[in-house]
Design a protein around this motif. Sequence first.
Motif, PDB file in Angstrom:
ATOM      1  N   CYS A  46      -5.974   4.733   5.046  1.00  0.00           N
ATOM      2  CA  CYS A  46      -5.668   4.407   3.652  1.00  0.00           C
ATOM      3  C   CYS A  46      -6.674   3.408   3.082  1.00  0.00           C
ATOM      4  O   CYS A  46      -7.241   3.617   2.019  1.00  0.00           O
ATOM      5  N   ALA A  47      -6.891   2.307   3.803  1.00  0.00           N
ATOM      6  CA  ALA A  47      -7.751   1.244   3.300  1.00  0.00           C
ATOM      7  C   ALA A  47      -9.210   1.678   3.211  1.00  0.00           C
ATOM      8  O   ALA A  47      -9.905   1.361   2.247  1.00  0.00           O
ATOM      9  N   GLU A  49       0.457   4.204  -0.634  1.00  0.00           N
ATOM     10  CA  GLU A  49      -0.162   5.403  -0.080  1.00  0.00           C
ATOM     11  C   GLU A  49       0.217   5.603   1.393  1.00  0.00           C
ATOM     12  O   GLU A  49       0.345   6.724   1.866  1.00  0.00           O
ATOM     13  N   ARG A  66      -6.115   1.393  -3.069  1.00  0.00           N
ATOM     14  CA  ARG A  66      -6.012   0.023  -3.549  1.00  0.00           C
ATOM     15  C   ARG A  66      -4.635  -0.553  -3.277  1.00  0.00           C
ATOM     16  O   ARG A  66      -3.642   0.164  -3.187  1.00  0.00           O
ATOM     17  N   LEU A  67      -4.627  -1.868  -3.205  1.00  0.00           N
ATOM     18  CA  LEU A  67      -3.378  -2.612  -3.138  1.00  0.00           C
ATOM     19  C   LEU A  67      -2.587  -2.297  -4.391  1.00  0.00           C
ATOM     20  O   LEU A  67      -3.151  -2.209  -5.483  1.00  0.00           O
ATOM     21  N   SER A  68      -1.288  -2.112  -4.229  1.00  0.00           N
ATOM     22  CA  SER A  68      -0.438  -1.820  -5.376  1.00  0.00           C
ATOM     23  C   SER A  68      -0.602  -2.903  -6.431  1.00  0.00           C
ATOM     24  O   SER A  68      -0.609  -4.093  -6.123  1.00  0.00           O
ATOM     25  N   TRP A 118       0.857  -1.187   0.000  1.00  0.00           N
ATOM     26  CA  TRP A 118       0.000   0.000   0.000  1.00  0.00           C
ATOM     27  C   TRP A 118       0.898   1.242   0.000  1.00  0.00           C
ATOM     28  O   TRP A 118       1.138   1.840   1.043  1.00  0.00           O
TER      29      TRP A 118
END
Length: 139
Positions: free
Chosen positions: A119-120, A61, A125-127, A59
């Motif tokens: 973030c989630a 972010e 989103r997951l990278s 992640w």
Amino acid sequence: MARIDSLFISAALLYAILGVGLGIGMGMAENFAYAHLHAHINLLGWATLALYGVVHRCWPELRRSRLATVQFWLAMAGLPVFLIGLPFAQFHQNPAGAIVGSLMIFSGAILFFALFARCAWSGARLSADPLAGARPREA
């Protein structure tokens, strides 16, 4: 911190070496007085720091937040204070280092949760490729 993921994983690998080395030393000496220290080195040093690094990698972010730097330093500073304080608490009835270090580690874990939740839950989103930048470049 752009490379926080690599820093967490590098530190985790050093703690893995330390934890395995302590375990081997205890086994060779047949003296397991430091078993609790061995367990905490492996769990907090190796497993937790590695997991922090992997999550920061997956992640991206997370690592863009300035709070990620605070979380990193709470973990990096709190862990040695805690690990040095454990034997003092066990053998010398002086728990100050273990208490201070554990509170730093706990604060870092709470901050990590807050970073991840923000973030989630914001839809990050997951990278798509969490290993981007980690693979050797092709010639």
